[in-house]
Design a protein around this motif. Structure first.
Motif: not given
Length: 374
Positions: A149-164, A173-186
């Protein structure tokens, strides 16, 4: 429940004081709510000692931002996005509130509570090595067994982020990505399929409205959320300079535990990690067990082996179960010949079985007739 008026006022406040979350928090703390800030905007210098002329002028622009905020609130409701305000103690992630530069408003699309009992942020270079990618996968798989149940957080970027993120999803495991833009695109668009999967098994979080231009400063801004949202930040690979080291520094400032995976002395991909460890700014970790021990999570109830199997391999046929059993007995990999010998199934049946398992996301086909558990 936060009223629409309070949501709109909080959104407008964030709009007129961009990149100045500390000032947003100061105003909210003094006035008690975003609505109160809005109502007092014309006389803010009279009711708030120390308010500068520049701040007062900025607050006067809240009116002009209201229509844009209404549009955004409609967009959020049309797309199942929650609008979280820092003054709403029931919905806003409590770990973030200890940071004096926490955003006044967050936008969240997902299913996982942001106040999970245990949260780990995994960060690192965009140019990760195969070793770094596999380390993330093993970390998540082992954490799933040690701290379910531990929550894994990262930034959805290339490399380590997306690997996590992908490692967490593969481990259940649940995982949350913190974005540097709005939720209208990825961004990057290549990660959209993973982001869609995360919305069902975690979520996407941002302080930015839709239609926000992708800007380098936004990525630096989001690092503080990645740092403050977690109990611990693990740096897997990082060069001597980079966003991961910024996140590690912020985590230390917020009182979070900072950990780093060591690399070989000549390995430039791990130069930043080695520097963190050498300067005693990070605890050296080489496994999930080190993370668990450092955090004192040994008392967490381990996931039963059978429960993990059902999560990772749902609704498998008898032949699929036999196929995956051979892989597990051989460190997650096996050739077609090994599978034929162990299962006594003909090659054409095994190939058909592998296709079904690949569609279920359980097995990957490698070069040379090899198969590997995801």
């Amino acid at each position: 429940m936060t009223s629409d008026r309070e949501l709109l006022c909080a959104m407008a406040l964030a709009r007129v004081l961009p990149y100045n979350a500390r000032l947003q928090r100061l105003l909210l703390s003094h006035m008690g709510s975003a609505s109160a800030v809005y109502d007092a905007r014309a006389d803010i210098q009279a009711v708030m000692p120390g308010c500068t002329v520049r701040m007062a002028q900025a607050l006067l622009r809240m009116d002009a931002e209201m229509e844009r905020c209404r549009q955004e609130l409609t967009f959020c409701r049309d797309h199942g996005i929650q609008v979280l305000t820092v003054t709403d103690t029931e919905s806003y992630p409590s770990r973030l509130t200890v940071a004096d530069d926490a955003p006044a408003v967050l936008y969240y699309k997902g299913t996982t509570p942001l106040d999970a009992a245990r949260v780990v942020s995994v960060v690192g270079t965009r140019r990760c090595t195969e070793h770094g990618r596999r380390w993330c996968e093993r970390l998540c798989a082992d954490l799933r067994q040690m701290v379910p149940g531990v929550l894994v957080v990262s930034g959805l970027a290339y490399g380590i982020d997306i690997a996590a993120h992908r490692g967490a999803l593969a481990a259940g495991l649940p995982t949350v990505g913190v974005l540097a833009h709005g939720l209208d695109h990825i961004y990057p668009s290549l990660h959209r399929p993973t982001a869609v999967e995360m919305c069902a098994h975690g979520g996407l979080l941002t302080e930015f409205m839709s239609r926000t231009r992708i800007d380098r400063v936004n990525f630096l801004q989001r690092n503080r959320i990645v740092a403050a949202l977690a109990d611990a930040v693990v740096v897997v690979e990082s060069a001597e300079r980079g966003g991961a080291l910024s996140t590690a520094r912020l985590a230390g400032d917020y009182g979070r535990e900072v950990m780093a995976v060591p690399g070989r002395p000549a390995d430039m991909a791990s130069a930043g990690c080695n520097a963190l460890i050498r300067s005693l700014r990070a605890v050296l970790v080489t496994s999930a067990a080190d993370v668990v021990q450092t955090m004192g999570w040994q008392g967490a109830e381990a996931a039963p082996a059978q429960a993990a199997q059902l999560t990772l391999f749902p609704e498998l046929t008898q032949e699929e179960q036999a196929f995956t059993a051979v892989l597990r007995q051989n460190d997650g990999k096996a050739s077609l010949d090994m599978l034929m010998a162990a299962t006594e199934l003909p090659a054409h049946r095994l190939m058909a079985t592998s296709v079904g398992l690949e569609m279920k996301g359980v097995v990957a086909t490698l070069a040379g007739g090899m198969f590997m558990l995801r």
